[in-house]
Design an enzyme around this catalytic site. Structure first.
Site, PDB file in Angstrom:
ATOM      1  N   ARG A  31      25.591  32.741  37.734  1.00  0.00           N
ATOM      2  CA  ARG A  31      26.278  31.421  37.809  1.00  0.00           C
ATOM      3  C   ARG A  31      26.104  30.724  39.152  1.00  0.00           C
ATOM      4  O   ARG A  31      26.864  29.828  39.499  1.00  0.00           O
ATOM      5  CB  ARG A  31      27.766  31.556  37.478  1.00  0.00           C
ATOM      6  N   ASN A  89      13.009   7.161  41.062  1.00  0.00           N
ATOM      7  CA  ASN A  89      12.140   7.403  39.911  1.00  0.00           C
ATOM      8  C   ASN A  89      11.164   6.267  39.668  1.00  0.00           C
ATOM      9  O   ASN A  89      10.582   6.172  38.579  1.00  0.00           O
ATOM     10  CB  ASN A  89      12.994   7.596  38.655  1.00  0.00           C
ATOM     11  N   GLU A 146      22.896  11.012  40.625  1.00  0.00           N
ATOM     12  CA  GLU A 146      22.167   9.914  39.981  1.00  0.00           C
ATOM     13  C   GLU A 146      23.034   9.069  39.048  1.00  0.00           C
ATOM     14  O   GLU A 146      22.674   8.802  37.900  1.00  0.00           O
ATOM     15  CB  GLU A 146      20.940  10.461  39.231  1.00  0.00           C
TER      16      GLU A 146
END
Ligand code: NAD
Ligand code: GLY
Length: 360
Positions: A120, A244, A236
């Site tokens: 994890r 991007n 984002e």
């Protein structure tokens, strides 16, 4: 050596940029709390730099192991990610184990995703050895793998504990890979800093020759731009999507050609030409600004002619994009050189762009 900070509260971390950094154990002191260290690298980078890095890490008095993956974008998948978990579990890695990604963006993204999910979440360090990884992929905590239906579709946000960018490692990089990295450098200028774009244009020869001073500036300015964006919008929700630029078209080229056919940076370079054409068609940048950006990309030995998949196939491929919302593809548009925004665009203008660039 220059050091920047990615400012993310208690997950902040330094980016060190300089020469011969992989020989300096003090830069890896965040590993002091680790129980064991695993260098994750590939068959190309291991013979070049893994022994030197191992020696450096051993000076910290920790056991150091090495996981060597096959080299290539085509191996950025579940099967090869599993090899990392297999090795960690076989050799008794625990929650205080740290991973050290030694390589380009493929190794960095896969190692980061392994670190995000093993037990994890464990800590990791990025030691990027390609220009693309030094100026982009090692910073910001995007990690993951490809799916046959879409690029980087499976992954997690997981920030590294440090980024150590040794400029001397770029000396062994093939020219085609250097150009691919320059695509992301150009991207930073185009979306965030018109002055930097002027500098890139004026220093094309020094950049293509991998001149250390030119590289130092390109990496430093790119990391400054990227770390400011990431600090403002880690996950984002907004402005990070502008990083991007060229990627909606570029990812379609990569997936459509088959991963590894076009280098990621080549696809992004060509995707930026398409993104600039679309920006022009939307009345944002002028024809001469579009032509100038295409010329800068071309001068870095990057392809500017997209593959002719046809409009239907491009639209299908671009639909599988992380920016798509409710089936609406969203594009990064240049408002002017050095400023970008993200928005939905009428299909007609996208279709015209595909025809104008020869993609359809
Ligand atoms: P890569 O990792 O495939 O490396 C390119 C080639 O260079 C490989 O063959 C590699 O083995 C070799 N290499 C690496 N360092 C070398 C050195 N110093 N000398 C000689 N050869 C060396 O490709 P890349 O361009 O570094 O990265 C592309 C990947 O990065 C893509 O998968 C892309 O999706 C990802 N990416 C991620 C982010 C992000 O934010 N996480 C951003 C941009 C790109
Ligand atoms: N390479 C795009 C990003 O990190 O957000």
């Amino acid at each position: 050596m220059k050091t920047l900070e990615v400012d993310l509260g208690n997950r902040s971390y330094p980016i060190h940029i300089g020469t011969d950094l992989i020989d300096q154990p003090e830069l890896f002191r965040t590993c002091e709390k680790a129980t064991s260290l695993y260098i994750v690298t590939n068959t190309t980078v291991a013979p070049l730099y893994a022994d030197r890095l191992t020696k450096t890490l051993e000076k910290l008095g920790k056991p150091v192991r090495r996981i060597v993956l096959p080299d290539g974008e085509v191996y950025k998948d579940w099967k090869n990610l599993q090899l990392i978990f297999d090795d960690l579990l076989k050799h008794g890695a625990d929650r205080q184990t740290m991973l050290i990604a030694l390589g380009g963006g493929v190794i960095g993204d896969m190692t980061g995703f392994a670190a995000a999910s093993f037990m994890r979440g464990i800590r990791f360090i990025q030691v990027p050895t390609t220009l693309l990884a030094q100026v982009d992929s090692s910073v910001g905590g995007k990690t993951g793998i490809n799916h046959p239906l879409g690029k980087n579709m499976i992954g997690a946000f997981h920030q590294p504990a440090a980024v150590i960018a040794d400029l001397n490692t770029l000396k062994t990089l093939p020219a085609r890979e250097l150009s691919a990295g320059l695509a992301e450098v150009i991207k930073h200028g185009a979306i965030a800093d018109a002055e930097f774009l002027n500098w890139i244009e004026a220093n094309t020869s020094a950049l293509l020759a991998c001149d250390t001073n030119a590289m130092a500036h390109a990496v430093l300015r790119s990391c400054e731009i990227k770390s400011a964006v990431v600090s403002a919008d880690e996950r984002e929700g907004g402005i990070r999507a502008t990083l991007n630029f060229g990627h909606t078209f570029g990812h379609a080229i990569e997936a459509g050609m088959g991963y590894g056919e076009w280098l990621h940076g080549e696809a992004v370079g060509c995707g930026m030409v398409m993104g600039a054409e679309l920006s022009h068609r939307l009345g944002q940048i002028s024809k001469s600004e579009f032509e100038r950006l295409s010329k800068i990309i071309h001068a870095m030995n990057l392809p500017i002619q997209p593959p002719k998949f046809g409009a239907k196939r491009y639209m299908e491929l671009m639909q599988v994009d992380k920016k798509t919302e409710g089936g609406q593809i969203r594009y990064v548009i240049l408002e002017k050189m050095g400023k970008a925004q993200i928005k939905s665009v009428p299909d007609t203008q996208v279709l015209e762009t595909l025809v104008a660039t020869g993609a359809s």
